[in-house]
Scaffold this motif. Structure first.
Motif, PDB file in Angstrom:
ATOM      1  N   PHE A 158      -6.642  -7.865 -10.625  1.00 10.26           N
ATOM      2  CA  PHE A 158      -5.602  -7.577  -9.636  1.00 10.26           C
ATOM      3  C   PHE A 158      -5.981  -6.369  -8.749  1.00 10.26           C
ATOM      4  CE2 PHE A 158      -3.353  -9.137 -13.492  1.00 10.26           C
ATOM      5  CZ  PHE A 158      -3.025 -10.393 -13.010  1.00 10.26           C
ATOM      6  N   LYS A 159      -7.272  -6.142  -8.562  1.00 12.07           N
ATOM      7  CA  LYS A 159      -7.681  -5.010  -7.735  1.00 12.07           C
ATOM      8  C   LYS A 159      -7.210  -5.183  -6.289  1.00 12.07           C
ATOM      9  CE  LYS A 159     -12.041  -4.305  -6.528  1.00 12.07           C
ATOM     10  NZ  LYS A 159     -13.470  -3.877  -6.594  1.00 12.07           N
ATOM     11  N   PHE A 160      -7.379  -6.368  -5.742  1.00 14.51           N
ATOM     12  CA  PHE A 160      -6.960  -6.597  -4.359  1.00 14.51           C
ATOM     13  C   PHE A 160      -5.436  -6.593  -4.227  1.00 14.51           C
ATOM     14  CE2 PHE A 160     -11.196  -8.530  -4.616  1.00 14.51           C
ATOM     15  CZ  PHE A 160     -11.813  -7.883  -3.552  1.00 14.51           C
ATOM     16  N   ALA A 161      -4.741  -7.014  -5.273  1.00 20.06           N
ATOM     17  CA  ALA A 161      -3.274  -6.952  -5.242  1.00 20.06           C
ATOM     18  C   ALA A 161      -2.796  -5.507  -5.224  1.00 20.06           C
ATOM     19  CB  ALA A 161      -2.702  -7.696  -6.442  1.00 20.06           C
ATOM     20  N   VAL A 162      -3.479  -4.642  -5.973  1.00 17.98           N
ATOM     21  CA  VAL A 162      -3.119  -3.221  -5.977  1.00 17.98           C
ATOM     22  C   VAL A 162      -3.357  -2.610  -4.600  1.00 17.98           C
ATOM     23  CG1 VAL A 162      -3.718  -0.967  -6.936  1.00 17.98           C
ATOM     24  CG2 VAL A 162      -3.523  -2.958  -8.437  1.00 17.98           C
ATOM     25  N   MET A 163      -4.493  -2.953  -3.983  1.00 17.52           N
ATOM     26  CA  MET A 163      -4.781  -2.428  -2.655  1.00 17.52           C
ATOM     27  C   MET A 163      -3.758  -2.917  -1.636  1.00 17.52           C
ATOM     28  SD  MET A 163      -6.895  -0.373  -1.263  1.00 17.52           S
ATOM     29  CE  MET A 163      -7.335   0.164   0.382  1.00 17.52           C
ATOM     30  N   GLY A 164      -3.373  -4.171  -1.741  1.00 17.79           N
ATOM     31  CA  GLY A 164      -2.353  -4.683  -0.835  1.00 17.79           C
ATOM     32  C   GLY A 164      -1.006  -4.028  -1.046  1.00 17.79           C
ATOM     33  N   PHE A 165      -0.676  -3.733  -2.303  1.00 20.50           N
ATOM     34  CA  PHE A 165       0.581  -3.042  -2.595  1.00 20.50           C
ATOM     35  C   PHE A 165       0.577  -1.639  -1.998  1.00 20.50           C
ATOM     36  CE2 PHE A 165       3.019  -0.188  -5.355  1.00 20.50           C
ATOM     37  CZ  PHE A 165       4.277  -0.771  -5.275  1.00 20.50           C
ATOM     38  N   ILE A 166      -0.556  -0.948  -2.076  1.00 17.13           N
ATOM     39  CA  ILE A 166      -0.652   0.406  -1.511  1.00 17.13           C
ATOM     40  C   ILE A 166      -0.499   0.372   0.006  1.00 17.13           C
ATOM     41  CG2 ILE A 166      -2.218   2.350  -1.165  1.00 17.13           C
ATOM     42  CD1 ILE A 166      -3.361   1.804  -3.923  1.00 17.13           C
ATOM     43  N   LEU A 167      -1.158  -0.577   0.655  1.00 16.40           N
ATOM     44  CA  LEU A 167      -1.036  -0.687   2.110  1.00 16.40           C
ATOM     45  C   LEU A 167       0.379  -1.095   2.508  1.00 16.40           C
ATOM     46  CD1 LEU A 167      -4.418  -2.431   3.038  1.00 16.40           C
ATOM     47  CD2 LEU A 167      -3.799  -0.026   3.267  1.00 16.40           C
ATOM     48  N   GLY A 168       1.006  -1.943   1.714  1.00 22.20           N
ATOM     49  CA  GLY A 168       2.381  -2.337   2.011  1.00 22.20           C
ATOM     50  C   GLY A 168       3.353  -1.190   1.881  1.00 22.20           C
ATOM     51  N   ALA A 169       3.102  -0.300   0.913  1.00 25.66           N
ATOM     52  CA  ALA A 169       3.977   0.856   0.742  1.00 25.66           C
ATOM     53  C   ALA A 169       3.903   1.799   1.935  1.00 25.66           C
ATOM     54  CB  ALA A 169       3.598   1.604  -0.536  1.00 25.66           C
ATOM     55  N   SER A 170       2.732   1.873   2.578  1.00 25.81           N
ATOM     56  CA  SER A 170       2.595   2.755   3.742  1.00 25.81           C
ATOM     57  C   SER A 170       3.356   2.230   4.950  1.00 25.81           C
ATOM     58  CB  SER A 170       1.118   2.918   4.098  1.00 25.81           C
ATOM     59  OG  SER A 170       0.561   1.673   4.507  1.00 25.81           O
ATOM     60  N   MET A 171       3.648   0.943   4.981  1.00 29.14           N
ATOM     61  CA  MET A 171       4.375   0.357   6.104  1.00 29.14           C
ATOM     62  C   MET A 171       5.886   0.358   5.891  1.00 29.14           C
ATOM     63  SD  MET A 171       1.875  -2.921   6.807  1.00 29.14           S
ATOM     64  CE  MET A 171       0.106  -2.693   6.989  1.00 29.14           C
TER      65      MET A 171
END
Length: 293
Positions: free
Chosen positions: A119-132
């Protein structure tokens, strides 16, 4: 066989006139327009900060009726202004936010860039989503939460939300840098007997210094300029400068202290400008680091 006659050279051919480069002119004109557009509000703020209160709405471009009284008003506690304390509050909030975001962001970015896990890419997507995620949407829930646990008006009530906004930027910036760093550097350190932690501490971190330094400055500026969360969750004792400016009182009662507000804005802005100008080379090096393999 008859000799071939050569014609005498009478005069050199006239040099071709260089064609006028309209593209270069457009580039310079565009740069000047953008520069004026960006710096005009800051210039007007500084000019107004040095004006006498009686000439607040003077439309002259150059400074007129120059005075230092506005800066004295900013620090005049008899008027109810506690700008010195507000500056300390901003330094505490922005400094702690930057430190925590940087420490957590370095390890998180290294893990996302160099390690393989589920789930590495899911974690990265979650981090980017939190910034928005818009800050205005979480003000009311944070207000209710911090009221229930007794954190209203404390430093942590501002630091924790600020970390949630600065941490995604920190992770994203450092992940891009760590991903482009050659694996051979770390492998060489492992062959020489270093553990993975020692290789990270002795090899990776020193090489990541430019990107880390740039990320720290960007995180500090973001936390320093934050207004929305602080305006709702701070108290008189913990109020930062961005919120304190809205509560300024002038020397004249029932009169909006525009010149004092401009003076306070100048005091708050100038240190950031100096910081960026002094370390601009490291900032550019950090932003371009890792861009090319």
């Amino acid at each position: 066989m008859a000799a071939t006659a050569t014609l005498p050279r009478t005069a050199s051919a006239p040099a071709r006139r260089k064609k006028f480069d309209w593209g270069q002119v457009r580039t310079y004109v565009s740069a000047v327009i953008i520069l004026v557009w960006c710096l005009a509000p800051a210039y007007w703020m500084i000019v107004t900060a040095f004006r006498d209160t009686g000439f607040t709405f003077d439309t002259s471009i150059l400074p007129t009726h120059v005075t230092w009284d506005n800066f004295a008003t900013v620090f005049d506690e008899s008027l109810g202004n506690h700008f010195g304390r507000n500056l300390i509050n901003s330094v505490i909030v922005a400094g702690v936010t930057t430190l925590v975001a940087l420490v957590v962001g370095v390890f998180a970015a290294y893990a996302l860039a160099r390690l393989n896990f589920r789930f590495k890419f899911a974690v990265m997507g979650f981090i980017l989503g939190a910034s928005m995620f818009p800050g205005v949407a979480i003000v009311t829930p944070l207000f209710q939460l911090f009221t229930n646990i007794g954190w209203m008006g404390t430093y942590q009530a501002m630091i924790i939300p600020d970390i949630s906004f600065t941490l995604p930027l920190t992770v994203y910036t450092l992940t891009s840098f760590f991903r482009e760093m050659p694996w051979e550097l770390e492998e060489s350190a492992r062959i020489d007997g270093c553990t993975q932690g020692q290789a990270f501490r002795k090899v990776i971190l020193p090489l990541a210094a430019p990107a880390t330094f740039t990320t720290a400055i960007l995180a500090f500026i973001g936390a320093w300029n934050e207004f929305l969360i602080a305006s709702q969750l701070s108290s008189d004792a913990t109020r930062p400068v961005t919120v304190a400016i809205a509560y300024f009182a002038g020397a004249q009662p029932h009169q909006e202290p525009y010149t004092a507000v401009m003076a306070a804005g100048t005091i708050v802005t100038v240190p950031l400008v100096i910081l960026v100008l002094v370390f601009q080379r490291k900032i550019v090096a950090g932003l371009t680091a890792g861009a090319v393999k």
